[in-house]
Design a protein around this motif. Structure first.
Motif, PDB file in Angstrom:
ATOM      1  N   GLY A   1     -30.834 -17.421 -25.274  1.00  0.00           N
ATOM      2  CA  GLY A   1     -29.485 -17.528 -24.698  1.00  0.00           C
ATOM      3  C   GLY A   1     -28.823 -18.850 -25.025  1.00  0.00           C
ATOM      4  O   GLY A   1     -28.295 -19.529 -24.137  1.00  0.00           O
ATOM      5  N   SER A   2     -28.825 -19.201 -26.325  1.00  0.00           N
ATOM      6  CA  SER A   2     -28.312 -20.535 -26.699  1.00  0.00           C
ATOM      7  C   SER A   2     -27.051 -20.465 -27.536  1.00  0.00           C
ATOM      8  O   SER A   2     -26.741 -21.386 -28.279  1.00  0.00           O
ATOM      9  CB  SER A   2     -29.409 -21.323 -27.416  1.00  0.00           C
ATOM     10  N   THR A   3     -26.301 -19.365 -27.415  1.00  0.00           N
ATOM     11  CA  THR A   3     -25.001 -19.295 -28.095  1.00  0.00           C
ATOM     12  C   THR A   3     -23.883 -19.820 -27.207  1.00  0.00           C
ATOM     13  O   THR A   3     -22.718 -19.808 -27.599  1.00  0.00           O
ATOM     14  CB  THR A   3     -24.698 -17.837 -28.503  1.00  0.00           C
TER      15      THR A   3
ATOM     16  N   ILE B   1     -25.419 -23.770 -21.126  1.00  0.00           N
ATOM     17  CA  ILE B   1     -26.562 -24.671 -20.977  1.00  0.00           C
ATOM     18  C   ILE B   1     -27.524 -24.552 -22.169  1.00  0.00           C
ATOM     19  O   ILE B   1     -28.013 -25.559 -22.688  1.00  0.00           O
ATOM     20  CB  ILE B   1     -27.296 -24.362 -19.649  1.00  0.00           C
ATOM     21  N   GLY B   2     -27.771 -23.319 -22.617  1.00  0.00           N
ATOM     22  CA  GLY B   2     -28.707 -23.112 -23.737  1.00  0.00           C
ATOM     23  C   GLY B   2     -28.229 -23.812 -24.995  1.00  0.00           C
ATOM     24  O   GLY B   2     -29.023 -24.468 -25.699  1.00  0.00           O
ATOM     25  N   LEU B   3     -26.941 -23.700 -25.281  1.00  0.00           N
ATOM     26  CA  LEU B   3     -26.387 -24.372 -26.467  1.00  0.00           C
ATOM     27  C   LEU B   3     -26.487 -25.886 -26.299  1.00  0.00           C
ATOM     28  O   LEU B   3     -26.828 -26.610 -27.239  1.00  0.00           O
ATOM     29  CB  LEU B   3     -24.932 -23.928 -26.686  1.00  0.00           C
TER      30      LEU B   3
ATOM     31  N   ALA C   1     -32.298 -11.325 -30.940  1.00  0.00           N
ATOM     32  CA  ALA C   1     -33.068 -10.549 -29.944  1.00  0.00           C
ATOM     33  C   ALA C   1     -32.303 -10.359 -28.645  1.00  0.00           C
ATOM     34  O   ALA C   1     -31.769 -11.312 -28.070  1.00  0.00           O
ATOM     35  CB  ALA C   1     -34.395 -11.248 -29.648  1.00  0.00           C
ATOM     36  N   ASP C   2     -32.287  -9.117 -28.183  1.00  0.00           N
ATOM     37  CA  ASP C   2     -31.723  -8.782 -26.871  1.00  0.00           C
ATOM     38  C   ASP C   2     -32.838  -8.987 -25.846  1.00  0.00           C
ATOM     39  O   ASP C   2     -33.904  -8.362 -25.943  1.00  0.00           O
ATOM     40  CB  ASP C   2     -31.254  -7.321 -26.913  1.00  0.00           C
ATOM     41  N   MET C   3     -32.596  -9.828 -24.881  1.00  0.00           N
ATOM     42  CA  MET C   3     -33.636 -10.196 -23.905  1.00  0.00           C
ATOM     43  C   MET C   3     -34.014  -9.064 -22.948  1.00  0.00           C
ATOM     44  O   MET C   3     -34.853  -9.247 -22.081  1.00  0.00           O
ATOM     45  CB  MET C   3     -33.198 -11.425 -23.100  1.00  0.00           C
ATOM     46  N   THR C   4     -33.404  -7.886 -23.116  1.00  0.00           N
ATOM     47  CA  THR C   4     -33.873  -6.723 -22.353  1.00  0.00           C
ATOM     48  C   THR C   4     -34.846  -5.888 -23.186  1.00  0.00           C
ATOM     49  O   THR C   4     -35.324  -4.859 -22.715  1.00  0.00           O
ATOM     50  CB  THR C   4     -32.693  -5.816 -21.914  1.00  0.00           C
TER      51      THR C   4
ATOM     52  N   GLY D   1     -29.575 -15.825 -19.364  1.00  0.00           N
ATOM     53  CA  GLY D   1     -29.382 -15.348 -17.997  1.00  0.00           C
ATOM     54  C   GLY D   1     -27.999 -14.771 -17.816  1.00  0.00           C
ATOM     55  O   GLY D   1     -27.055 -15.122 -18.531  1.00  0.00           O
ATOM     56  N   ILE D   2     -27.915 -13.850 -16.873  1.00  0.00           N
ATOM     57  CA  ILE D   2     -26.615 -13.277 -16.493  1.00  0.00           C
ATOM     58  C   ILE D   2     -26.531 -13.259 -14.971  1.00  0.00           C
ATOM     59  O   ILE D   2     -27.524 -13.485 -14.284  1.00  0.00           O
ATOM     60  CB  ILE D   2     -26.410 -11.846 -17.052  1.00  0.00           C
ATOM     61  N   GLN D   3     -25.344 -12.969 -14.480  1.00  0.00           N
ATOM     62  CA  GLN D   3     -25.123 -12.963 -13.029  1.00  0.00           C
ATOM     63  C   GLN D   3     -24.317 -11.718 -12.678  1.00  0.00           C
ATOM     64  O   GLN D   3     -23.543 -11.212 -13.501  1.00  0.00           O
ATOM     65  CB  GLN D   3     -24.359 -14.236 -12.633  1.00  0.00           C
TER      66      GLN D   3
ATOM     67  N   CYS E   1     -33.996 -26.549 -12.132  1.00  0.00           N
ATOM     68  CA  CYS E   1     -33.179 -25.813 -11.155  1.00  0.00           C
ATOM     69  C   CYS E   1     -31.802 -26.452 -10.997  1.00  0.00           C
ATOM     70  O   CYS E   1     -31.581 -27.260 -10.078  1.00  0.00           O
ATOM     71  CB  CYS E   1     -33.910 -25.778  -9.817  1.00  0.00           C
ATOM     72  N   PRO E   2     -30.862 -26.102 -11.877  1.00  0.00           N
ATOM     73  CA  PRO E   2     -29.523 -26.690 -11.753  1.00  0.00           C
ATOM     74  C   PRO E   2     -28.743 -26.083 -10.597  1.00  0.00           C
ATOM     75  O   PRO E   2     -28.912 -24.907 -10.258  1.00  0.00           O
ATOM     76  CB  PRO E   2     -28.841 -26.337 -13.084  1.00  0.00           C
ATOM     77  N   GLY E   3     -27.875 -26.896 -10.022  1.00  0.00           N
ATOM     78  CA  GLY E   3     -26.830 -26.378  -9.143  1.00  0.00           C
ATOM     79  C   GLY E   3     -25.746 -25.796 -10.024  1.00  0.00           C
ATOM     80  O   GLY E   3     -26.008 -25.363 -11.147  1.00  0.00           O
ATOM     81  N   TYR E   4     -24.504 -25.803  -9.540  1.00  0.00           N
ATOM     82  CA  TYR E   4     -23.420 -25.186 -10.316  1.00  0.00           C
ATOM     83  C   TYR E   4     -23.021 -26.050 -11.514  1.00  0.00           C
ATOM     84  O   TYR E   4     -22.752 -27.240 -11.377  1.00  0.00           O
ATOM     85  CB  TYR E   4     -22.201 -24.938  -9.433  1.00  0.00           C
ATOM     86  N   VAL E   5     -23.020 -25.405 -12.671  1.00  0.00           N
ATOM     87  CA  VAL E   5     -22.592 -26.019 -13.928  1.00  0.00           C
ATOM     88  C   VAL E   5     -21.420 -25.173 -14.407  1.00  0.00           C
ATOM     89  O   VAL E   5     -21.532 -23.938 -14.420  1.00  0.00           O
ATOM     90  CB  VAL E   5     -23.730 -25.958 -14.985  1.00  0.00           C
ATOM     91  N   LEU E   6     -20.315 -25.790 -14.783  1.00  0.00           N
ATOM     92  CA  LEU E   6     -19.152 -24.984 -15.200  1.00  0.00           C
ATOM     93  C   LEU E   6     -19.351 -24.441 -16.613  1.00  0.00           C
ATOM     94  O   LEU E   6     -18.998 -25.082 -17.599  1.00  0.00           O
ATOM     95  CB  LEU E   6     -17.866 -25.811 -15.133  1.00  0.00           C
ATOM     96  N   THR E   7     -19.957 -23.269 -16.704  1.00  0.00           N
ATOM     97  CA  THR E   7     -20.174 -22.580 -17.987  1.00  0.00           C
ATOM     98  C   THR E   7     -19.510 -21.210 -17.870  1.00  0.00           C
ATOM     99  O   THR E   7     -19.098 -20.812 -16.772  1.00  0.00           O
ATOM    100  CB  THR E   7     -21.679 -22.375 -18.237  1.00  0.00           C
ATOM    101  N   PRO E   8     -19.460 -20.443 -18.991  1.00  0.00           N
ATOM    102  CA  PRO E   8     -18.870 -19.097 -18.897  1.00  0.00           C
ATOM    103  C   PRO E   8     -19.503 -18.245 -17.798  1.00  0.00           C
ATOM    104  O   PRO E   8     -18.817 -17.461 -17.136  1.00  0.00           O
ATOM    105  CB  PRO E   8     -19.127 -18.514 -20.293  1.00  0.00           C
TER     106      PRO E   8
END
Ligand code: NAD
Length: 257
Positions: A9-11, A14-16, A59-62, A89-91, A181-188
């Motif tokens: 998930g680095s595109t 946080i991953g990037l 790779a699709d992580m599912t 990760g997704i939400q 364990c990050p708190g809120y990070v302003l990412t997509p």
């Protein structure tokens, strides 16, 4: 010799940011995730600016077979996976009784089970070399809960259990595994949940930021991507060799309360 780092998930987000931080140290990178092909290629190429090589794997992580191929491709291309960062990760935000079943399954697959698949594929090489670092990007939601995020909180709590168990298995093989364990990070990922949270709670989108996201973040500031990446760099360093099976919160004091 340059280390090889796989970041799921680095595109984006946080991953990037983590991929860029390791690339700045001259590491070889395997990046992964979804997005427009030209954007991914531009990000991949930029990772080579510091002397390391970077490849992209879709790779699709599912999909367990694709995840196994991600690790095998990294090993075949660079000879080893020295650092594995489980970050994809997704939400989804919804009351539990309305939580779509397919969303539950998808979140558990991507945010928890995919790390089992990357770990089981990367561990044989790490054990054989008696060296390795595994870093799971968990969340403050691995330590505490919020309403309307049942699948995410369950998956993130689960990743801490996986982290501890695998740490004990690998402790005598020179391999460490820890969670950030990050708190809120302003990412997509966070931007996308603002409208749904506003709807679920009946408040404005601005109130979601101030009254929900930053309410418990005592600093009243979002966490920066670079701050998460710097912690990953530290956990992958020699100085962190006795740190295993634990979690580091970067949450502006949220989970101190
Ligand atoms: P993001 O949406 O910016 O990035 C998510 C990445 O995962 C993207 O590269 C996306 O393409 C990839 N991805 C999604 N589904 C995938 C799949 N099926 N297969 C492969 N890749 C897939 O989100 P982010 O905020 O950077 O999140 C990264 C990690 O950090 C997640 O595990 C998230 O839970 C965690 N986290 C984020 C925050 C935050 O506030 N942003 C806080 C704590 C933890």
């Amino acid at each position: 010799m340059a280390r090889t780092v796989v970041v799921t998930g680095s595109t984006s987000g946080i991953g990037l940011g983590i991929a860029r931080a390791f690339a700045a140290e001259g590491a070889n990178l395997v990046i992964n995730g979804f997005g427009p092909a030209d954007e991914i290629e531009a990000n991949r190429a930029a990772l080579e600016a510091h002397g390391g090589k970077a490849i992209y794997h879709s790779a699709d992580m599912t999909k367990p077979a694709e995840i196994a191929d991600l690790i095998a491709t990294a090993e075949q291309t660079f000879g080893a996976v020295d650092v594995l960062i489980n970050n994809a990760g997704i939400q989804h935000v919804s009351p539990v009784e309305e939580f779509p079943i397919d969303k539950w399954d998808q979140i558990i697959a991507i945010n928890l089970t995919s790390s089992f698949h990357t770990i089981r594929a990367a561990v044989p090489g790490m054990k054989a070399r008696k060296a390795g670092r595994i870093i799971n990007v968990a969340s403050a939601h691995a330590l505490v809960a919020s309403p309307y995020k049942s699948a995410y909180v369950a998956a993130k709590h689960g990743i801490l259990g996986l982290t501890k168990s695998v740490a004990l298995e690998l402790a005598e093989f020179g391999v460490t595994i820890n969670a950030i364990c990050p708190g809120y990070v302003l990412t997509p990922l966070v931007e996308k949940q603002i409208p749904d949270t506003a709807k679920a709670r009946g408040i404005s989108e601005e109130q979601v930021k101030t009254d929900v996201m930053l309410r418990l973040q005592a600093t009243k500031e979002f966490v920066a991507i670079d701050e998460v990446a710097a912690t990953a760099i530290f956990l992958a360093s020699d100085a962190a060799r006795q740190i295993t099976g634990t979690s580091i919160a970067i949450d502006g004091g949220w989970t101190a309360q």
